[in-house]
Each structure stands twice: as structure tokens, then as C-alpha cells.
Design a protein around this motif. Sequence first.
Motif, PDB file in Angstrom:
ATOM      1  N   PHE A  40       7.617  16.080 -16.208  1.00 55.12           N
ATOM      2  CA  PHE A  40       6.619  17.112 -15.923  1.00 55.12           C
ATOM      3  C   PHE A  40       7.235  18.497 -16.040  1.00 55.12           C
ATOM      4  CE2 PHE A  40       3.478  14.348 -15.467  1.00 55.12           C
ATOM      5  CZ  PHE A  40       2.747  14.230 -14.280  1.00 55.12           C
ATOM      6  N   GLU A  58      -2.766   5.157   3.819  1.00 56.53           N
ATOM      7  CA  GLU A  58      -2.072   6.276   3.198  1.00 56.53           C
ATOM      8  C   GLU A  58      -3.005   7.432   2.903  1.00 56.53           C
ATOM      9  OE1 GLU A  58       1.255   6.530   2.871  1.00 56.53           O
ATOM     10  OE2 GLU A  58       1.036   4.749   4.132  1.00 56.53           O
ATOM     11  N   PHE A  93       9.805   6.549  -4.698  1.00 56.99           N
ATOM     12  CA  PHE A  93       9.284   5.457  -5.506  1.00 56.99           C
ATOM     13  C   PHE A  93      10.017   5.430  -6.826  1.00 56.99           C
ATOM     14  CE2 PHE A  93       6.847   8.339  -8.187  1.00 56.99           C
ATOM     15  CZ  PHE A  93       6.619   9.402  -7.345  1.00 56.99           C
ATOM     16  N   TYR A 124       7.042  10.661  -0.808  1.00 54.52           N
ATOM     17  CA  TYR A 124       7.386   9.264  -1.040  1.00 54.52           C
ATOM     18  C   TYR A 124       8.659   9.124  -1.837  1.00 54.52           C
ATOM     19  CZ  TYR A 124       2.605   8.136   0.319  1.00 54.52           C
ATOM     20  OH  TYR A 124       1.432   7.991   0.997  1.00 54.52           O
ATOM     21  N   ALA A 167       0.933   3.622  -3.070  1.00 54.11           N
ATOM     22  CA  ALA A 167       0.217   4.878  -2.799  1.00 54.11           C
ATOM     23  C   ALA A 167       0.643   6.028  -3.701  1.00 54.11           C
ATOM     24  CB  ALA A 167       0.372   5.255  -1.330  1.00 54.11           C
ATOM     25  N   PRO A 168       1.939   6.300  -3.826  1.00 51.92           N
ATOM     26  CA  PRO A 168       2.287   7.450  -4.658  1.00 51.92           C
ATOM     27  C   PRO A 168       1.737   7.348  -6.073  1.00 51.92           C
ATOM     28  CG  PRO A 168       4.231   6.147  -4.129  1.00 51.92           C
ATOM     29  CD  PRO A 168       3.138   5.659  -3.264  1.00 51.92           C
ATOM     30  N   TYR A 169       1.749   6.138  -6.625  1.00 45.16           N
ATOM     31  CA  TYR A 169       1.213   6.017  -7.972  1.00 45.16           C
ATOM     32  C   TYR A 169      -0.260   6.335  -8.004  1.00 45.16           C
ATOM     33  CZ  TYR A 169       5.663   3.775  -8.851  1.00 45.16           C
ATOM     34  OH  TYR A 169       6.998   3.518  -8.932  1.00 45.16           O
ATOM     35  N   GLY A 170      -0.933   5.910  -6.935  1.00 48.63           N
ATOM     36  CA  GLY A 170      -2.357   6.230  -6.858  1.00 48.63           C
ATOM     37  C   GLY A 170      -2.589   7.730  -6.816  1.00 48.63           C
ATOM     38  N   PHE A 171      -1.791   8.398  -5.988  1.00 49.38           N
ATOM     39  CA  PHE A 171      -1.955   9.836  -5.879  1.00 49.38           C
ATOM     40  C   PHE A 171      -1.649  10.536  -7.197  1.00 49.38           C
ATOM     41  CE2 PHE A 171      -3.185  10.450  -1.691  1.00 49.38           C
ATOM     42  CZ  PHE A 171      -2.435   9.692  -0.804  1.00 49.38           C
ATOM     43  N   LEU A 172      -0.734   9.927  -7.931  1.00 51.12           N
ATOM     44  CA  LEU A 172      -0.308  10.587  -9.161  1.00 51.12           C
ATOM     45  C   LEU A 172      -1.179  10.262 -10.354  1.00 51.12           C
ATOM     46  CD1 LEU A 172       3.563  10.346  -9.060  1.00 51.12           C
ATOM     47  CD2 LEU A 172       2.194  12.404  -9.205  1.00 51.12           C
ATOM     48  N   LEU A 184      -3.995  12.612 -17.282  1.00 50.57           N
ATOM     49  CA  LEU A 184      -4.234  13.864 -18.011  1.00 50.57           C
ATOM     50  C   LEU A 184      -3.009  14.250 -18.826  1.00 50.57           C
ATOM     51  CD1 LEU A 184      -6.168  15.961 -15.372  1.00 50.57           C
ATOM     52  CD2 LEU A 184      -7.041  15.035 -17.510  1.00 50.57           C
ATOM     53  N   PHE A 185      -1.835  14.049 -18.228  1.00 53.47           N
ATOM     54  CA  PHE A 185      -0.608  14.405 -18.927  1.00 53.47           C
ATOM     55  C   PHE A 185      -0.456  13.586 -20.196  1.00 53.47           C
ATOM     56  CE2 PHE A 185       3.395  16.494 -18.933  1.00 53.47           C
ATOM     57  CZ  PHE A 185       4.282  15.633 -19.537  1.00 53.47           C
ATOM     58  N   ALA A 226       2.574  13.456  -3.340  1.00 53.27           N
ATOM     59  CA  ALA A 226       3.274  12.216  -3.663  1.00 53.27           C
ATOM     60  C   ALA A 226       4.743  12.478  -3.958  1.00 53.27           C
ATOM     61  CB  ALA A 226       2.600  11.543  -4.855  1.00 53.27           C
ATOM     62  N   ALA A 280      -4.248  19.380 -13.743  1.00 47.26           N
ATOM     63  CA  ALA A 280      -3.064  18.749 -13.159  1.00 47.26           C
ATOM     64  C   ALA A 280      -1.819  19.249 -13.861  1.00 47.26           C
ATOM     65  CB  ALA A 280      -3.160  17.230 -13.271  1.00 47.26           C
ATOM     66  N   PRO A 336      -4.327  10.658 -11.526  1.00 51.10           N
ATOM     67  CA  PRO A 336      -5.065  11.632 -12.361  1.00 51.10           C
ATOM     68  C   PRO A 336      -4.110  12.501 -13.163  1.00 51.10           C
ATOM     69  CG  PRO A 336      -5.801  11.724 -10.078  1.00 51.10           C
ATOM     70  CD  PRO A 336      -4.597  10.874 -10.097  1.00 51.10           C
ATOM     71  N   ALA A 337      -3.035  12.959 -12.484  1.00 54.00           N
ATOM     72  CA  ALA A 337      -2.096  13.842 -13.164  1.00 54.00           C
ATOM     73  C   ALA A 337      -1.454  13.139 -14.346  1.00 54.00           C
ATOM     74  CB  ALA A 337      -1.028  14.315 -12.182  1.00 54.00           C
ATOM     75  N   ILE A 338      -1.062  11.874 -14.133  1.00 57.17           N
ATOM     76  CA  ILE A 338      -0.374  11.158 -15.205  1.00 57.17           C
ATOM     77  C   ILE A 338      -1.309  10.905 -16.373  1.00 57.17           C
ATOM     78  CG2 ILE A 338       0.774   9.014 -15.808  1.00 57.17           C
ATOM     79  CD1 ILE A 338       2.070   8.960 -13.190  1.00 57.17           C
ATOM     80  N   MET A 366      -2.741  16.030  -4.467  1.00 60.47           N
ATOM     81  CA  MET A 366      -2.333  14.629  -4.378  1.00 60.47           C
ATOM     82  C   MET A 366      -0.974  14.416  -5.048  1.00 60.47           C
ATOM     83  SD  MET A 366      -5.731  12.292  -4.699  1.00 60.47           S
ATOM     84  CE  MET A 366      -5.789  12.313  -6.461  1.00 60.47           C
ATOM     85  N   ALA A 367      -0.849  14.978  -6.244  1.00 63.15           N
ATOM     86  CA  ALA A 367       0.384  14.744  -6.989  1.00 63.15           C
ATOM     87  C   ALA A 367       1.584  15.393  -6.300  1.00 63.15           C
ATOM     88  CB  ALA A 367       0.226  15.259  -8.409  1.00 63.15           C
ATOM     89  N   ILE A 377      -2.716  12.150 -21.991  1.00 65.89           N
ATOM     90  CA  ILE A 377      -3.677  12.499 -23.028  1.00 65.89           C
ATOM     91  C   ILE A 377      -3.377  13.848 -23.638  1.00 65.89           C
ATOM     92  CG2 ILE A 377      -6.105  12.902 -23.568  1.00 65.89           C
ATOM     93  CD1 ILE A 377      -6.879  11.173 -21.277  1.00 65.89           C
ATOM     94  N   LYS A 418       0.839  -1.203   0.000  1.00 74.28           N
ATOM     95  CA  LYS A 418       0.000   0.000   0.000  1.00 74.28           C
ATOM     96  C   LYS A 418       0.867   1.244   0.000  1.00 74.28           C
ATOM     97  CE  LYS A 418      -3.050  -0.928   3.328  1.00 74.28           C
ATOM     98  NZ  LYS A 418      -4.169  -0.658   4.255  1.00 74.28           N
ATOM     99  N   VAL A 419       1.947   1.167   0.812  1.00 73.65           N
ATOM    100  CA  VAL A 419       2.797   2.352   0.845  1.00 73.65           C
ATOM    101  C   VAL A 419       3.518   2.543  -0.473  1.00 73.65           C
ATOM    102  CG1 VAL A 419       4.734   3.460   1.987  1.00 73.65           C
ATOM    103  CG2 VAL A 419       3.110   2.135   3.313  1.00 73.65           C
ATOM    104  N   PHE A 463      -6.483  17.182  -7.619  1.00 73.31           N
ATOM    105  CA  PHE A 463      -5.444  16.460  -8.350  1.00 73.31           C
ATOM    106  C   PHE A 463      -4.050  16.952  -8.018  1.00 73.31           C
ATOM    107  CE2 PHE A 463      -8.693  14.275  -9.993  1.00 73.31           C
ATOM    108  CZ  PHE A 463      -9.221  14.575 -11.236  1.00 73.31           C
TER     109      PHE A 463
END
Lengths: 412, 331, 283
Positions: free
Chosen positions: C118, C186, C108, C106, B28-33, B39-40, C102, C155, B35-37, C98-99, B42, B24-25, C95
Motif C-alpha cells: 500500500f 470484533e 495477522f 491486529y 477479522a482484520p481481513y474482513g476490515f481490510l 479496490l486496490f 485493522a 480506500a 474493501p480496501a484490498i 476499518m482498514a 482493481i 473470528k479474531v 473503508f
Amino acid sequence: MIKTKHIVAAAITAFAAQATVADTELQLDGWPDMDKELALHQEEAKGAVGVDVKPLMNDWIAHHDKLKTAMATGQGAGDIVGVDVEFIGTFANAGGLVNLSKEYGADKFENLFPAYAWNQGRALDGDIYAIPYNSGPGVMYFWRDHVTASGMSIDEITKSWDSFFEFGAKLKEKGIPLVADASIIAQTIINTTVESGNSVYFDSEDNIIVTNDRFVEAFTLAKKARDMGLDASIGSWSGEWFEALNEGTYAVEFSGAWLGGFMERWIAPDATGKWGVANLPNGIYGTWGGSFFAIPKQSKNADAAWKFMEWYLMDEDKAVARFTATGGFPPLNAAYKDPAFQEPMPYFGGQKARALWGDIASKITPVKPNKGDAVARDVVFQALGSVLNDNQDITKSLKDAEKQIKRRVRAL
Amino acid sequence: MTVSTHSNEMPAEQSWQNRWANMKVTLAPYGFLSPAIILFLIFNIFPLLFAAFMSFHLWKPSEGLGAMTFVGWENYYYAITDELIYKSLYNTIFMGVLSGVTMHLIAIPVAYILATYIKRFRNLFTGAFFMPFVTSTVAVALVFTNMYGENFGLFNSLLATFHEMPVIGSLLFFWVDPENPIRWLIDVAFIKPSIAGMQVWKFFGFQVVIYVSGYLTISSEIIEAAEVDGCTGFGKFWHIALPSIRPFIFFCITLNLIGALNMFEEPFVMLGKTGGTDSAGLTISMYMYLVGWVWEDFGTASAMSWFLFAFIGVVTGIYFLLFGKKGLGDS
Amino acid sequence: MNSSPVVRIWEKVGTAALYGSFGLASLITIFPFLWAAILSTRSREEIFTPGISLYISNHLADNYAELMNTSFPFWLNMFNSVKITALGVLFSLAFMSMAGYAFAVYRFKGKNLIFGIFLGSMMVPPVLSLIPFALIIQFLGLMDSHLAIWLPFTAVPFGIFLVRQYVVTTVPLDLMEAARMDGAGEFRIFWNIALPLMRPVLGTLAIIQFVFFWNSFIIPLIVLTSAEKQVVVQVLRSMQGLPNSPWGAVMLGTTISILPILIFYALASKQMIASLTSGAVKG
């Protein structure tokens, strides 16, 4: 005498048989004041042609960018689009507009319009892709007091460029500038004395001609005006320019006929009787501005759009109505015979200015548009700026301009 | 702090739970990211690929998508051998540095003063300074064109007035020549500073806002500790406040860079599409617009944007190498 | 602390001078707006008379009538702007927070690479991306929709970058470790611990995104094709068709369209400052 109206009425009757009951919705993309002008006839159009035309306005630059994007991507343009004369060369030849000659036999309307205006809507393949909406015959506005004080008559002044500069010298003695900015002299010569068979910046074989005598003369005379201190370095449409028009700060302005209407209505309404109009110096005739209507290929209502354009653009009564409302100068030969054109204009001291404009319109020689006009114009006027403001050598800057244009035009 | 005591008792399930917790840890960062990824991918990747593709073709936008012709590296050749691209790059950097440095020299102290000394109208002042950022570019450009006017503009009128004043006139403003007013937007020497001045006016308030929020995050304990140690006003500023907002300075400088590169609307309205006399005010964005949209040589414009990208990449690489670690605050 | 009367007077003078100069600076920065507001009351002829003067005229009603009389439904377009901006800001905060979080908190795989990409994408002027953008919108069938105007920009790397910088300086990692030990998920950590601490930067971000969405012009220009969908910026720009612009009405429209931004700024900045002075951060 067969009036335009009759031709149009006949055409409409022919179409009327196919007209549908419900109004077809059309979208007109353009810039102000096309919406105000449309409002004059919008209701009428529903009954007469069966169309409900809705305007979508943007400012001039944004509109053309939007049109380019729509042409590039194939979506997003209206059913009728306005195109300014500066871009007409590009769009007419780009293949995104409906060929009005082939689809609708537009050629039969040629004689309704002054030759120069009609030909601007013609592409290199010889067909018509846009119909003139308004135009701007070039005139010289002069501040009457300055002319009287100089002791020269207006005809003497406009006889030749030499006499024009003589007038300027007399004004200089009194500390009065001749023109707002020296570049206007160059612009006038470049646009109005085009050699027969050539476009403004190219010849009939697409060679660049900006180093020829016409351009050299234009640049030289403009520089002369600047060196003699005959201009006031006032940019058009600036606050200072408006002030100058109100007070006659400088003596002469070259512009389109439409400027007269604007001056009268809101730029300088208090200067009634102060300004007069005359032909351009040295017997030249030219145009300033103008716009066209065209139909994008991507429109789904091209037939209805054409019906509307015929009804709206070729009727001199409607054109005169627009002219009276907003000052947009009609590009229709029949319009110049309207009584409104024979009226003396109190704003210009009782002069029959409109009649003069109509007369000028009929004398302007057509110039073929070229795909590279927009590019060439930008480069040449940039060069002119360097000559006037930065003291660059004329021959050198014209040569540089030619090089630059050559680069750019390879894409066209 | 509670310590889990399960680990000794139930080894098998616990390792599964541990792994799940760890996963989960890590996830998690991928989950948070996400939407941004998404949209980026597309909306940003496709335009980049399109520009890359286009840079190898000759294309006139108004002719529609079908009208592209392949030309290989020709566009790049034209882009690199074009004088104007280097001139516009120079202009852009010059104006960017001029306005950026000025802005920072003003904004950093001003924000500090706002954060520490001015309690009463702080929001009001910050709001007022922020206003220019909010204005539409066309309005800004029109106002400044009027103020920079040669004969009737505000600046020249003020200069003329100061020139006339009895004492100060002859001391500080003797150089003003009312007969030949400064042509702010026409003289090649003045065009760039004039545009830079407009940039400072427009953006310094934005920086003030960022820095004020940065200064306010400095915990009061650190400040008190410093005062106890005998730190005075300026010392507090230089040794405590400034280092604490370093990540924000980094951010603002980065933004300055980007803002300068994208500067387009205001010079366009103030100077015209070719950037004024001798193209002295032509920014790189304006030039790309000119080539791609006005002159419709979209292929070359795309090549120019990739050339620019490479150039910036190198510069940014150096910039991050030098300041990145500290600026990013990486542990 | 004993300060002599002289010092006290100097302090007062200093403070007065400070406030005074800031007040002057504020006037300089807000002058264009005052000017626009004043011009809203004048007729076009009055605007073009020579000279600068600050008088307020009486043509406000006329200008308003003219504003209503264009081919655009002004208040509907205002509503469109409000709707797009509200949605845009909301999703942007979600958005981007969160980003940025992250990236800041973190470690990762691919973190630096993604962040680098980005950041890099910010460096290319978007002048040319208009056409591919239009193509994507057309492909997705989103032409003439408001969604196409706000969603793609919720975003943007710039906002993510800002949030990251802020979180790096303010959110202590040990707080999060502690919560993790307590068994918090998290997202719970993000929502309950980090987010409240991020309020100042979210306030700043909200303001910046608000301005961006409110003033955005090129995207609506290309994407929207019906008059009902237009946003207020387009209305004002379209009225500025030189040379015949009804300047009084334009100025009035401009003044009206600035008001929501001011209101929002007042609200958001209060949020920002309030949470900062509540002493959330302890060494």
C-alpha cells in the motif's frame, strides 16, 4: 461567379434526400469560445442540417489531453473535435481521425481556403483529416507614438531586420523597449522563413534541421535584441503584458490577427487609436495559431457530423459572423471579400486592418506539418530560453536541441 | 473483568467455541481490510501492470491501443541515459527538502502554540491556515505568478518599498536594486526557492491541522505530571509534546515526500511545461507528463516511472529501516 | 501563583503579539480568496486595469449572468460536485477507518507485506495511470458515471496510513481485550469502542477527502462525457480558456465553489475538537 454558398447548398441538397426527421444529436468537444460561436448558429443548424449540436468545453490543455486519452483508449471523444494547430500534426497522422478526403471527398473544397491553412490539415499520406476553423495571420502591431517619435516611417522600419534593429536602437536611447520579449523575434523567423519543401523543424526526409542557418539567424537576432537591451522581459498573457498593451510600454508586438480583436474589446479598450498594424519585417509572412475541426473515427454519427461541418465551416457569412462576435479570424478566401473586411477600424486609427490581414493570409506559404513538430518546438524554445536567460552558446544549444529531438522522435 | 468458567465444564463444545472465537479474531482484520484490498486490486494493480507492460513497448497514445511495438529494454536504456531525468529528480528532491524542512520548522511550533496557548480563535486560525490547501492548483499558480512578477509583482514592489524606508532600508534592504528587480521565475537561481515558497504556503496549514489534532491527544495527566515535576514551557514542548506526536511527524514527512514527487500542476502553470529556464523547475512528474503525454513517448515514460519506483523503493527502505519502528509505533 | 505586575504586563503583551502575528499570518493565507471574492464584483476591463486596489465594484450581477450563460448548467454541476463528494467522503470514512484500524490493532499474516505494498504504491506519481484507469472504467462500463469518480478513491493508502498512525497512539489495546473477554464481537468492538475514540482523525480525514473529491479534475475530465454530468471544477477550468476568459465570472464561480468546503471544514473541525476535549482518553 459561383460563391461558396452555392457549392455548399448543392451539397446539402444532395444530402437532404437522406436526412432523417428527428434531429441527430452531435457532441462538439472544444475550448472556449467555440461554444459562444456555436450559439450563433445552433438553432439554425437544427432546421438546415437536422442536427442538434451540443458543446462540451474544456480549457485548451485539458481538452487535448482528454482527446489523447480518448484516442488511446478508443472511447470518450465527441462527434466533432477541435484540434489546435500545435497538435494537428500529431493527431492527423495518428490514425484516430476520419479520412475526410476518402470518406467525403473533402479535397473539392480546397480552393475555399487559403493554401497554408488547408495544408495544415493534411497528413503525410496526402489526405485531409481536419478542416480549418480559424487562423491567425501574423502581423506586427506598433504603438503609433513611438514610431512617429523615432522619425522613421513604418515602411522603413519593416524593410529589413537591420532597419528594424535601427528602430530599436533609437527607442533604446529614449528608454523604450522594442519588444515584450526577445524570443518573439526568434519565433517569427523560425516559423515564417521555412525553406521550400521543408517542415519547420524537419526536412522532407524527417531529418532534423534545427542547426541550419534559419535557426542560427533566429537565435542570433534574438540574442542581439537581448544584448542591446531592446526587450522588456515581459511574458505574454501576464499582468504586466496587459498593462503594457494598455500603455504602449513597448513599441512592437508580433502576433496573430486575433490579438487585435482582443485588444479592442477587453485588453486595452482605452487605447483606441494608439496602435497600428503592419506587415512583419523583412517581407515575411507567417501564422500565429489556428484551430481545426475533425471527426474521430470512434464517432457513431460521422455522416451527420460531416454534414454539419460542411454547412458550418465553409460558409463565409457564418465565418464573418463568428469573427464579428468573438474575433476568431476566418480561414475562408470568400470571407475576405465581405464588406466587413473593407471597413476602416477606428481602434487602429482608421486603418483598414482587416483588409491587411486578409491580404497577409493569402500570401502565407504553406508549410508541411510533421509528426515531430510539437516535440521539436518545445525543445527548441527551451534552448532559446537558455541562450537568452542563461548566456549559453548558440551553436552548442542548437546541437544539444538536435540531440534531444532525435531521442524523442524515435517514438514517432 | 469477568472470567469465563465454562472451560472446565464442557470441554468439547468449548474448544469448538474457542476455535470459532479465535477464528473470528484472526479473520477479522481481513474482513476490515477487504474493501480496501478489493479496490486496490482493481484500480491500482492493473495500472502498475500496464505501466510495466508498456515500458517494454514503443507507444504513441493518440494512435490507439493497437499501435504498440515491442522494443525490449530500449526504453529503459533511454530513460537511464537521459540527462533530464536526473535533473528533474534533483529539482524535485531539492524543492521537496527545502519546502519540507521549512514547513516542518514552521508547522510544528505553530501547531503547538495553537494547541496550548491559543484558546479563543483556534478554529479560526487553523481554518485560515488550511485554506491554501483547499485552493485549486490553477488559482494558486496564477496568484503566485502575479506575486512573483518581475516588474509589477507584489514581492518586488514590497522589496522596493522597504528599500526606500529611512532606517530599515539601509540596514536590512540595502541589497535591493530597484533597477534590476529579482526575476523570481526566470533566474535559474531563484526558480527553485520560488516554487518551494509556494509549496510551503500551500501545505503548511495541512500539517498544522494534523499536528494540532496530534497535540490534543496528549492526555492532560501527563502534562500535569510534567508540570508538577517543574517542566517549563519549552521543556514541555521538547520533552513531552514532540515525542508524542512522532508518528504524526513520520506521517507528515512521508506525505511531504509523496507530495514533492507528485508536484506537477503549480510549476506547470507557473513555469510552462518545460519547467522554465534551463528546466530548473522541472519536477519528475512534469517530466513524465512531458515525455508521455506531450511528446507521446509513452513507453519511455513508463520505463521512467519504474526506474523512479525502484529509486524510491531503495530510499524508502532505508528511511523505514532507520525511522520505521519508532515512526510506526510498533509495539 | 504570584506574578508581579511586570510579568503580567509582559504576558499580556506576549499574548497580544501572538494573536497579532497569527492574525497577520491568517491574512496572508486567506488573501487569495479575499482577492478572488473582490474580483467577482468587477468587470473584465476593470480587472485588467493596472495597479492593485481593493475596491469593490458593482458588476456582481453581470458576472453572475455570465456564469449562468455558459454551455454548462452551473448549479446542476454544483449539485453533482456535492453528490460525488458526499458519497465519496462517507464511504472513505467507512473503508479507511476499518482498514487503518485493522493495521493498527491486529497481528495477522501478511500484515507488513500488504501495508508495504500500500505504502509503496503511494510513491509512484499517478501521471501515467490515467490511461489504464480509463481502460478499467471503460471495461466496467462506468464511463460517464459519477460512481467512477468517487468509488476508486475511497480506500487510498494515504488515508489508511493516517488512521493507522492515529489508532496506534490513542486506542488502548487493553480496552479491547476487556471487551473481547466480555464476549463482544470484533465488529462490535470496532464500532462501539474504537470508532468514538477515532473521531478526531475521522474529522481530519473527512476534511482531506472532501477537498480531494471536490477539487478532483483529471478523473472527471476523462470519465465524464456529457455536460450535465460535469462537476463544478470542470466548469471553472473550461471558462479559463485563455485568452478570452471572463475573469469576473470565473472569480465569482471560484468563490462560490469554495464555500461548501469552508462550511464543511467548520462543521468537521468542531467535531474534531469537541471530542478531543471531552477527555475520552484516560492513562
